[in-house]
Design an enzyme around this catalytic site. Sequence first.
Site, PDB file in Angstrom:
ATOM      1  N   MET A 140       4.120 -14.833 119.207  1.00 61.36           N
ATOM      2  CA  MET A 140       3.976 -13.400 118.934  1.00 61.36           C
ATOM      3  C   MET A 140       2.515 -13.001 119.097  1.00 61.36           C
ATOM      4  O   MET A 140       2.076 -11.977 118.560  1.00 61.36           O
ATOM      5  CB  MET A 140       4.491 -13.075 117.528  1.00 61.36           C
ATOM      6  CG  MET A 140       5.985 -13.398 117.380  1.00 61.36           C
ATOM      7  SD  MET A 140       6.817 -12.492 116.071  1.00 61.36           S
ATOM      8  CE  MET A 140       5.948 -13.093 114.644  1.00 61.36           C
TER       9      MET A 140
ATOM     10  N   ALA B 118      -1.690 -13.191 118.753  1.00 63.01           N
ATOM     11  CA  ALA B 118      -2.705 -13.576 117.753  1.00 63.01           C
ATOM     12  C   ALA B 118      -2.912 -15.087 117.867  1.00 63.01           C
ATOM     13  O   ALA B 118      -2.823 -15.828 116.884  1.00 63.01           O
ATOM     14  CB  ALA B 118      -2.290 -13.151 116.345  1.00 63.01           C
ATOM     15  N   LEU B 119      -3.190 -15.503 119.075  1.00 62.53           N
ATOM     16  CA  LEU B 119      -3.194 -16.932 119.399  1.00 62.53           C
ATOM     17  C   LEU B 119      -4.341 -17.660 118.708  1.00 62.53           C
ATOM     18  O   LEU B 119      -5.444 -17.137 118.569  1.00 62.53           O
ATOM     19  CB  LEU B 119      -3.303 -17.120 120.916  1.00 62.53           C
ATOM     20  CG  LEU B 119      -2.166 -16.490 121.737  1.00 62.53           C
ATOM     21  CD1 LEU B 119      -2.380 -16.762 123.227  1.00 62.53           C
ATOM     22  CD2 LEU B 119      -0.794 -16.992 121.292  1.00 62.53           C
TER      23      LEU B 119
ATOM     24  N   GLY C 108      -3.511 -23.699 117.292  1.00 62.33           N
ATOM     25  CA  GLY C 108      -2.162 -24.261 117.189  1.00 62.33           C
ATOM     26  C   GLY C 108      -1.311 -23.884 118.399  1.00 62.33           C
ATOM     27  O   GLY C 108      -0.596 -24.722 118.956  1.00 62.33           O
ATOM     28  N   HIS C 109      -1.410 -22.630 118.830  1.00 62.51           N
ATOM     29  CA  HIS C 109      -0.659 -22.213 120.017  1.00 62.51           C
ATOM     30  C   HIS C 109      -1.149 -22.966 121.255  1.00 62.51           C
ATOM     31  O   HIS C 109      -0.363 -23.409 122.089  1.00 62.51           O
ATOM     32  CB  HIS C 109      -0.829 -20.707 120.260  1.00 62.51           C
ATOM     33  CG  HIS C 109      -0.261 -19.839 119.178  1.00 62.51           C
ATOM     34  ND1 HIS C 109      -1.048 -19.067 118.357  1.00 62.51           N
ATOM     35  CD2 HIS C 109       1.025 -19.629 118.787  1.00 62.51           C
ATOM     36  CE1 HIS C 109      -0.276 -18.403 117.509  1.00 62.51           C
ATOM     37  NE2 HIS C 109       0.977 -18.721 117.738  1.00 62.51           N
TER      38      HIS C 109
ATOM     39  N   SER D 243      -2.162 -20.553 111.171  1.00 59.82           N
ATOM     40  CA  SER D 243      -1.145 -19.512 111.248  1.00 59.82           C
ATOM     41  C   SER D 243      -1.832 -18.196 111.601  1.00 59.82           C
ATOM     42  O   SER D 243      -2.956 -17.939 111.142  1.00 59.82           O
ATOM     43  CB  SER D 243      -0.463 -19.362 109.884  1.00 59.82           C
ATOM     44  OG  SER D 243       0.243 -18.137 109.827  1.00 59.82           O
TER      45      SER D 243
HETATM   46  O1  PAF Z   1       7.262 -18.464 115.841  1.00 58.71           O
HETATM   47  C1  PAF Z   1       7.085 -17.350 116.382  1.00 58.71           C
HETATM   48  O2  PAF Z   1       5.982 -16.974 116.737  1.00 58.71           O
HETATM   49  C2  PAF Z   1       8.288 -16.453 116.612  1.00 58.71           C
HETATM   50  O3  PAF Z   1       9.218 -16.558 115.589  1.00 58.71           O
HETATM   51  C3  PAF Z   1       8.948 -16.688 117.987  1.00 58.71           C
HETATM   52  C4  PAF Z   1       9.548 -18.084 118.091  1.00 58.71           C
HETATM   53  C5  PAF Z   1       7.941 -16.471 119.095  1.00 58.71           C
HETATM   54  C6  PAF Z   1      10.101 -15.683 118.172  1.00 58.71           C
HETATM   55  O4  PAF Z   1       9.641 -14.372 118.115  1.00 58.71           O
END
Ligand code: PAF
Length: 283
Positions: free
Chosen positions: A33, A35-36, A39-40, A190
């Site tokens: 979603m 706001a990287l 972790g991403h 997060s």
């Molecule tokens: O974990 C998240 O960021 C969200 O729940 C996801 C998996 C991208 C679905 O919107």
Amino acid sequence: MSQPQIFRTVADMRAAVALWRGQGDKIALIPTMGALHAGHLSLVKFARENGFVRAIVTIFVNPTQFAANEDFGAYPRTFAADVDKLASIGVDGCFAPPPEEMYPPGFCTKVAPGGPALAGLEDRFRPDHFAGVAQVVAKLLNQAQADAACFGEKDFQQLAVIRRMARDLDIPTQIFGVPTMREADGLAMSSRNVYLSAEERRQAVLLSQVLQETAKAMRAGEDIPGLCAAAAQKIGAGGFALDYFEARHAESLAPVAALADGPIRLLVAARLGRTRLIDNLAV
Ligand code: PAF
């Protein structure tokens, strides 16, 4: 630093996927979603290390997984900075659809996940959340038709829901869970950590500390219900409003009473001021 291709439509993303596949490349999808944070980016690294040479990161703040009282409006949206981060690690594509590409007029199909979605953890506090997650992830997996998709273990119940859904709906994309990235003091990374005040940020480390000491005592054979009760008490005393601290089977998420019922995963959710934090750890 090469910029990722930005896809706004499913058709554009699919065209790139078809091109890359034609070149013999394996493709991984990383749903987010935005706001990287690191972790991403670790999900992208994981994909590469596992042979997926092309990565598409999706950025979509999915309205259907937020309840009316939750932070959909306030959720951090940092698209330009996100794209810079993706460029810094050479991500190939970024799918950032407008809401009407995901939910055009007339859209009305729901996904009703069962099993792990009804485990009595997040679903007790966010009853419609996993229906929204399953709906959007089913769409993203079908839209991209990538070979694999990577999700963080931080959202442990979400990962179990997605694995179950992909299996049940015969979605051929391979689902990977990737270990949680932590700050130096142990706090799970997060996008919502930005909500914490400086004082709350100092307090927040307690969750991972209690998880670690509880897992250690559990491995040593101490009583599971007693350890969970003690953990709950410590978290409450540390200024949190606790939603749950539970020991569950790592795959089914069923409650466990003894080490032999495992593999065990400890899962916690607690609120610090207006911020709700979740975390989990393998025993
Ligand atoms: O974990 C998240 O960021 C969200 O729940 C996801 C998996 C991208 C679905 O919107």
